[in-house]
Design a protein around this motif. Structure first.
Motif, PDB file in Angstrom:
ATOM      1  N   ASN A   1       5.599  25.149  41.053  1.00 34.45           N
ATOM      2  CA  ASN A   1       4.917  23.864  40.888  1.00 34.45           C
ATOM      3  C   ASN A   1       4.654  23.196  42.229  1.00 34.45           C
ATOM      4  O   ASN A   1       3.595  22.583  42.423  1.00 34.45           O
ATOM      5  CB  ASN A   1       5.736  22.937  39.989  1.00 34.45           C
ATOM      6  CG  ASN A   1       5.732  23.397  38.551  1.00 34.45           C
ATOM      7  OD1 ASN A   1       4.824  24.102  38.112  1.00 34.45           O
ATOM      8  ND2 ASN A   1       6.753  23.012  37.812  1.00 34.45           N
ATOM      9  N   LEU A   2       5.575  23.301  43.158  1.00 32.45           N
ATOM     10  CA  LEU A   2       5.368  22.720  44.483  1.00 32.45           C
ATOM     11  C   LEU A   2       4.242  23.429  45.219  1.00 32.45           C
ATOM     12  O   LEU A   2       3.415  22.787  45.883  1.00 32.45           O
ATOM     13  CB  LEU A   2       6.659  22.789  45.303  1.00 32.45           C
ATOM     14  CG  LEU A   2       6.590  22.208  46.712  1.00 32.45           C
ATOM     15  CD1 LEU A   2       6.312  20.715  46.653  1.00 32.45           C
ATOM     16  CD2 LEU A   2       7.858  22.493  47.479  1.00 32.45           C
ATOM     17  N   ASN A   3       4.174  24.745  45.087  1.00 31.37           N
ATOM     18  CA  ASN A   3       3.088  25.490  45.730  1.00 31.37           C
ATOM     19  C   ASN A   3       1.733  25.094  45.149  1.00 31.37           C
ATOM     20  O   ASN A   3       0.748  24.974  45.891  1.00 31.37           O
ATOM     21  CB  ASN A   3       3.309  26.996  45.581  1.00 31.37           C
ATOM     22  CG  ASN A   3       4.410  27.504  46.485  1.00 31.37           C
ATOM     23  OD1 ASN A   3       4.719  26.867  47.493  1.00 31.37           O
ATOM     24  ND2 ASN A   3       5.001  28.628  46.133  1.00 31.37           N
ATOM     25  N   LEU A   4       1.661  24.897  43.832  1.00 28.51           N
ATOM     26  CA  LEU A   4       0.412  24.448  43.220  1.00 28.51           C
ATOM     27  C   LEU A   4       0.034  23.052  43.702  1.00 28.51           C
ATOM     28  O   LEU A   4      -1.142  22.765  43.963  1.00 28.51           O
ATOM     29  CB  LEU A   4       0.530  24.471  41.699  1.00 28.51           C
ATOM     30  CG  LEU A   4       0.485  25.851  41.051  1.00 28.51           C
ATOM     31  CD1 LEU A   4       0.769  25.752  39.568  1.00 28.51           C
ATOM     32  CD2 LEU A   4      -0.857  26.507  41.304  1.00 28.51           C
ATOM     33  N   LEU A   5       1.019  22.180  43.818  1.00 25.63           N
ATOM     34  CA  LEU A   5       0.751  20.833  44.315  1.00 25.63           C
ATOM     35  C   LEU A   5       0.206  20.885  45.740  1.00 25.63           C
ATOM     36  O   LEU A   5      -0.785  20.215  46.064  1.00 25.63           O
ATOM     37  CB  LEU A   5       2.019  19.980  44.275  1.00 25.63           C
ATOM     38  CG  LEU A   5       1.916  18.594  44.911  1.00 25.63           C
ATOM     39  CD1 LEU A   5       1.092  17.684  44.030  1.00 25.63           C
ATOM     40  CD2 LEU A   5       3.274  18.030  45.181  1.00 25.63           C
ATOM     41  N   LEU A   6       0.838  21.684  46.585  1.00 22.36           N
ATOM     42  CA  LEU A   6       0.377  21.787  47.973  1.00 22.36           C
ATOM     43  C   LEU A   6      -0.996  22.462  48.068  1.00 22.36           C
ATOM     44  O   LEU A   6      -1.741  22.206  49.017  1.00 22.36           O
ATOM     45  CB  LEU A   6       1.400  22.561  48.807  1.00 22.36           C
ATOM     46  CG  LEU A   6       2.734  21.849  49.026  1.00 22.36           C
ATOM     47  CD1 LEU A   6       3.695  22.755  49.788  1.00 22.36           C
ATOM     48  CD2 LEU A   6       2.541  20.541  49.744  1.00 22.36           C
ATOM     49  N   LEU A   7      -1.341  23.284  47.089  1.00 19.12           N
ATOM     50  CA  LEU A   7      -2.650  23.923  47.082  1.00 19.12           C
ATOM     51  C   LEU A   7      -3.752  22.918  46.748  1.00 19.12           C
ATOM     52  O   LEU A   7      -4.800  22.898  47.397  1.00 19.12           O
ATOM     53  CB  LEU A   7      -2.662  25.079  46.069  1.00 19.12           C
ATOM     54  CG  LEU A   7      -3.988  25.792  45.873  1.00 19.12           C
ATOM     55  CD1 LEU A   7      -4.318  26.588  47.136  1.00 19.12           C
ATOM     56  CD2 LEU A   7      -3.924  26.691  44.668  1.00 19.12           C
ATOM     57  N   PHE A   8      -3.516  22.074  45.752  1.00 21.43           N
ATOM     58  CA  PHE A   8      -4.549  21.152  45.285  1.00 21.43           C
ATOM     59  C   PHE A   8      -4.507  19.781  45.945  1.00 21.43           C
ATOM     60  O   PHE A   8      -5.425  18.978  45.769  1.00 21.43           O
ATOM     61  CB  PHE A   8      -4.479  20.996  43.763  1.00 21.43           C
ATOM     62  CG  PHE A   8      -4.873  22.245  43.038  1.00 21.43           C
ATOM     63  CD1 PHE A   8      -6.160  22.736  43.139  1.00 21.43           C
ATOM     64  CD2 PHE A   8      -3.948  22.936  42.280  1.00 21.43           C
ATOM     65  CE1 PHE A   8      -6.537  23.889  42.475  1.00 21.43           C
ATOM     66  CE2 PHE A   8      -4.308  24.099  41.612  1.00 21.43           C
ATOM     67  CZ  PHE A   8      -5.604  24.578  41.712  1.00 21.43           C
ATOM     68  N   LEU A   9      -3.483  19.465  46.690  1.00 22.43           N
ATOM     69  CA  LEU A   9      -3.380  18.160  47.339  1.00 22.43           C
ATOM     70  C   LEU A   9      -4.523  17.886  48.316  1.00 22.43           C
ATOM     71  O   LEU A   9      -5.091  16.776  48.285  1.00 22.43           O
ATOM     72  CB  LEU A   9      -2.021  18.019  48.037  1.00 22.43           C
ATOM     73  CG  LEU A   9      -1.719  16.661  48.662  1.00 22.43           C
ATOM     74  CD1 LEU A   9      -1.669  15.589  47.579  1.00 22.43           C
ATOM     75  CD2 LEU A   9      -0.419  16.711  49.427  1.00 22.43           C
ATOM     76  N   PRO A  10      -4.931  18.802  49.174  1.00 24.34           N
ATOM     77  CA  PRO A  10      -6.065  18.509  50.057  1.00 24.34           C
ATOM     78  C   PRO A  10      -7.351  18.205  49.290  1.00 24.34           C
ATOM     79  O   PRO A  10      -8.119  17.313  49.679  1.00 24.34           O
ATOM     80  CB  PRO A  10      -6.219  19.775  50.899  1.00 24.34           C
ATOM     81  CG  PRO A  10      -4.896  20.428  50.851  1.00 24.34           C
ATOM     82  CD  PRO A  10      -4.321  20.094  49.523  1.00 24.34           C
TER      83      PRO A  10
END
Length: 86
Positions: free
Chosen positions: A61-70
């Motif tokens: 979930n953290l990796n997905l968040l960091l992927l879509f945050l930008p």
């Protein structure tokens, strides 16, 4: 009826009480220590397995968040630049 009257007891009484208590303490029996150790180990293993799976889910979930945050920040910046506040 001794409990109705205050009895004066000095430090010698307290010292004798603590010495008697500490001298009467003994270690628990070895089979009891073994059973408690086995139960604690099994509880630890089951909680570790649950912890490991929950940590793997959290990392995904953290990796997905960091992927879509930008992308989300870009859309917010575009919206704010198109609609300036008065």
């Amino acid at each position: 009826m001794g409990w109705l009257f205050k009895e004066r007891r000095g430090p010698a009484w307290k010292q004798g009480w603590t010495e008697n208590t500490l001298s009467s303490i003994s270690a628990p029996p070895l089979p009891l220590v073994t059973i408690v150790g086995i139960v604690m180990f099994l509880l630890w293993v089951s909680s570790y397995i649950n912890f490991k799976t929950s940590m793997e889910t959290a990392v995904i979930n953290l990796n997905l968040l960091l992927l879509f945050l930008p992308l989300v920040l870009i859309f917010i910046a575009r919206y704010l630049s198109a609609h300036p506040s008065p």
